[in-house]
Design an enzyme around this catalytic site. Structure first.
Site, mmCIF file in Angstrom:
data_model
loop_
_atom_site.group_PDB
_atom_site.id
_atom_site.type_symbol
_atom_site.label_atom_id
_atom_site.label_comp_id
_atom_site.label_asym_id
_atom_site.label_seq_id
_atom_site.Cartn_x
_atom_site.Cartn_y
_atom_site.Cartn_z
ATOM 1 N N ARG A 106 33.941 42.023 53.706
ATOM 2 C CA ARG A 106 34.845 40.955 54.129
ATOM 3 C C ARG A 106 35.287 41.183 55.562
ATOM 4 O O ARG A 106 35.519 42.318 55.984
ATOM 5 C CB ARG A 106 36.072 40.905 53.232
ATOM 6 N N ASP A 135 44.080 33.336 35.738
ATOM 7 C CA ASP A 135 44.807 34.097 34.711
ATOM 8 C C ASP A 135 46.294 34.187 35.034
ATOM 9 O O ASP A 135 47.024 34.991 34.438
ATOM 10 C CB ASP A 135 44.203 35.493 34.496
ATOM 11 N N THR A 156 35.322 43.459 44.521
ATOM 12 C CA THR A 156 34.952 42.593 43.397
ATOM 13 C C THR A 156 33.638 41.833 43.604
ATOM 14 O O THR A 156 33.127 41.228 42.674
ATOM 15 C CB THR A 156 36.041 41.535 43.133
ATOM 16 N N ASP A 173 46.290 30.985 39.841
ATOM 17 C CA ASP A 173 44.874 31.318 39.678
ATOM 18 C C ASP A 173 44.536 31.306 38.177
ATOM 19 O O ASP A 173 45.398 31.006 37.338
ATOM 20 C CB ASP A 173 44.513 32.646 40.365
ATOM 21 N N SER A 192 39.980 36.371 35.993
ATOM 22 C CA SER A 192 40.909 35.832 36.980
ATOM 23 C C SER A 192 40.417 34.551 37.655
ATOM 24 O O SER A 192 40.147 33.563 36.984
ATOM 25 C CB SER A 192 41.175 36.938 38.004
ATOM 26 N N PRO A 220 34.879 46.710 52.551
ATOM 27 C CA PRO A 220 33.970 46.317 51.475
ATOM 28 C C PRO A 220 34.795 45.671 50.368
ATOM 29 O O PRO A 220 35.858 46.188 50.009
ATOM 30 C CB PRO A 220 33.384 47.656 51.005
HETATM 31 C C1 16G Z 1 41.517 41.754 42.785
HETATM 32 C C2 16G Z 1 42.883 42.366 42.908
HETATM 33 C C3 16G Z 1 43.632 41.735 44.045
HETATM 34 C C4 16G Z 1 42.841 41.865 45.316
HETATM 35 C C5 16G Z 1 41.452 41.337 45.139
HETATM 36 C C6 16G Z 1 40.618 41.708 46.324
HETATM 37 C C7 16G Z 1 44.292 43.113 41.103
HETATM 38 C C8 16G Z 1 44.976 42.726 39.837
HETATM 39 N N1 16G Z 1 43.627 42.130 41.695
HETATM 40 O O1 16G Z 1 41.590 40.410 42.455
HETATM 41 O O2 16G Z 1 44.842 42.408 44.182
HETATM 42 O O3 16G Z 1 43.454 41.167 46.361
HETATM 43 O O4 16G Z 1 40.858 41.935 44.008
HETATM 44 O O5 16G Z 1 39.305 41.331 46.124
HETATM 45 O O6 16G Z 1 44.351 44.249 41.560
HETATM 46 P P1 16G Z 1 38.172 41.865 47.045
HETATM 47 O O7 16G Z 1 38.195 43.381 46.969
HETATM 48 O O8 16G Z 1 36.943 41.247 46.539
HETATM 49 O O9 16G Z 1 38.497 41.400 48.433
HETATM 50 MG MG MG Z 2 44.245 36.715 38.797
#
Ligand code: 16G
Ligand code: MG
Length: 562
Positions: free
Chosen positions: A529, A286, A524, A284, A67, A521
């Site tokens: 945060r 993807d 990704t 973004d 992504s 938390p």
């Molecule tokens: C991913 C999620 C997105 C979310 C983001 C949060 C999908 C397809 N994508 O990109 O929806 O806003 O994670 O990221 O579910 P974070 O947990 O690092 O804040």
């Molecule tokens: Mg994306």
């Protein structure tokens, strides 16, 4: 399980060792890491996808993408037969598979799971997996690894669809399982023709001819830009200029793309003082996120951001308006059961001003934790459910039953009062349901819907942006010893642990006019945060800052030494 199958699994998995010292988690959007450590994970997700296809007796998808993350990262996720995300019930198994240390451990996990889930695993049942990848340089070889994983399950077939946006793959899996054409030309044809229908239905009195019909799109140097180059030639009445297509040597997601634009609130690379006042948009990496922006002055790189919340609001205004035309008095049909339940779904990141605005429109607003799967699930409970994350990921879901009602109603109207306002409203809603990607948020289809609605209303981007004024906000991230120490409730608005932290956040928030703040938390990244909102930018900054310090005090590296 047959002996040949056991030995094939053992032999195949012995070719890839899992990364050492790293625990991978399926997270909010599949597995994601530096591409160099992902081979074993992708191989195992190939097996997982085959098992999912066997169990559901349907076609599933496997997408290789990271992504909006940097070009050296990559990732892998599964598309369920519905076209949505992998069922959450399978995520713990995905985690176990990815982290199994030896081929034997992997085999015993699979054996156990196959029995527990009663997966037909006799080689008689066939499985089919559609594969796609974004433009990352590591994508091609990871996709080959996924194929190897798939072919280690008897009866499983991989169909390589090459380079796709994530939402295209979701769309194709959904279409395939509905017995519809699931090719890229079919996708482009459906969204371009439904866009054309919406444009043809623009009321004559709309001053849309005075409107600028050009939009300039930042493709994030990813797959979205290159697909948009194809799509734009199929459209009339709209001029799309694509920048950052990835063809001119620009680096994917590097100072470009929806994530950068939304978080930094500055122009992406390739945009600047020549673009003052023009309608601009950003995908973004993807192409499952879309935000709009304008450059307000030529003296700074700051932008006016038109984020996912505003796209949601624009969609909500339009849908609500069409529904009310459809159900207008004077409609003699006794069977007018058209009171669709229209609802919107947001996360805690939605700007407070957007939520107030949507409620003022009389809409039901629901909150879920971050991550598309949560929003999607809630939106599916309405006849028409619109969901968006502030970061630009969202779509509109129409229930099957309401759509059948709408189709029947449209047929009735076309006999009784063809060309009436009511029939046009029915046709517009039908076109929206075909234009919008009902599997997942899709930057390409959302872009066309935004453009169609702006033309319909004769609105400039400035006028759209004035629907409401965003409250100033600030996002920060804090590195901590263990991010799992933070757990939350109430759609992530309240931290339940560590004990005492929510009280400290509340005390800080209370000091600011219109203050709102929460921590969570990341799913990704290895961080906590912080999101803060307040009546002025200074106040939002200072609230975010103080709460980041609280997080650091409770959980930061300093805290472990105390
Ligand atoms: C991913 C999620 C997105 C979310 C983001 C949060 C999908 C397809 N994508 O990109 O929806 O806003 O994670 O990221 O579910 P974070 O947990 O690092 O804040
Ligand atoms: Mg994306």
């Amino acid at each position: 399980m047959k002996e040949e199958q056991r030995s094939l699994l053992l032999q195949s998995s012995s070719l890839f060792s899992p990364p050492q010292g790293v625990k991978l988690s399926y997270g909010t959007a599949g597995f994601r890491a530096d591409a160099s450590i992902l081979r074993s994970t992708v191989h195992r997700v190939g097996m997982l996808a085959a098992l999912r296809s066997l169990q559901t007796r349907s076609v599933v998808g496997l997408m290789i993408t990271a992504s909006h993350n940097k070009v050296t990262d990559n990732g892998v996720k599964i598309v369920d037969p519905s076209g949505g995300m992998l069922s959450q019930e399978w995520e713990p198994f995905a985690d176990q598979l990815a982290n199994a240390q030896t081929p034997e451990a992997l085999l015993s996990l699979i054996t156990e799971f196959v029995e527990k889930e009663r997966i037909p695993f006799d080689g008689l049942q066939s499985a089919e997996i559609l594969l796609g990848r974004d433009t990352r340089p590591s994508g091609e070889s990871l996709l080959e690894v996924a194929k190897q994983g798939i072919s280690s399950i008897f009866g499983a077939i991989a169909l390589d669809l090459g380079i796709l946006t994530t939402p295209q793959l979701h769309w194709m899996v959904r279409a395939r399982n509905k017995g519809k054409p699931a090719t890229e030309p079919a996708y482009f044809e459906q969204i371009s023709s439904s866009f054309r229908c919406l444009v043809d239905l623009i009321p004559n009195e709309t001053e849309s001819n005075k409107m600028d019909n050009t939009v300039v799109v930042d493709g994030a140097d990813g797959v979205g830009g290159e697909k948009l180059e194809v799509l734009k030639n199929m459209l009339t009445g709209l001029v799309i200029e694509v920048r950052n297509t990835g063809k001119d040597g620009g680096l994917l997601n590097d100072g470009v793309g929806a994530d950068y634009v939304q978080k930094e609130k500055v122009v992406p690379r390739g945009f600047g003082s020549n673009d003052v006042g023009i309608r601009c948009a950003s995908f973004d990496g993807d192409a499952d996120r879309l935000v709009y922006f304008t450059v307000p002055t030529n003296s700074s790189s700051k932008i006016d951001l038109v984020d996912g919340d505003k796209i949601l609001s624009l969609f909500a205004v339009f849908i609500k308006e069409q529904l009310s035309i459809l159900t207008k008095e004077g409609n003699e049909n006794p069977n007018n059961n058209s009171q669709a339940r229209l609802g919107v779904v947001q996360t805690a990141y939605a700007n407070g001003a957007s939520t107030d605005y949507l409620k003022q429109l009389g809409l039901e607003v629901i909150f879920t934790p971050t991550g598309v799967k949560h929003l999607h699930e809630k939106a599916a409970q309405f006849d028409i459910g619109i969901y968006f994350e502030a970061n630009g990921h969202g779509t509109i879901l129409f229930s099957e039953s309401w759509l059948s009602w709408l189709e029947a109603r449209n047929n009735e109207l076309s006999l009784a009062s063809a060309g009436s306002e009511q029939q046009k409203a029915a046709l517009r809603l039908l076109s929206v349901s075909k234009l919008i990607n009902q599997a997942v948020g899709d930057a390409l289809s959302c872009l066309l819907l935004v453009e169609a609605i702006l033309h319909h209303k004769g609105w400039s981007i400035q006028k759209w942006n004035e629907l409401y004024q965003d409250l100033p906000s600030r996002q920060l991230k804090v590195k901590v010893v263990d991010r799992t120490a933070v757990t939350t409730t109430n759609a992530e608005t309240i931290a339940v642990s560590p004990p005492g932290i929510q009280e400290a956040i509340d005390a800080e928030t209370a000091k600011h006019l219109k203050g709102r703040c929460f921590i969570r938390p990341s799913g990704t990244e290895d961080v906590i945060r912080v999101y803060a909102e307040a009546s002025t930018q200074e106040a939002a900054d200072s609230l975010a800052d103080s709460v980041a310090k609280i997080v650091d005090r409770f959980l930061g590296f300093g805290s472990s030494k105390q």
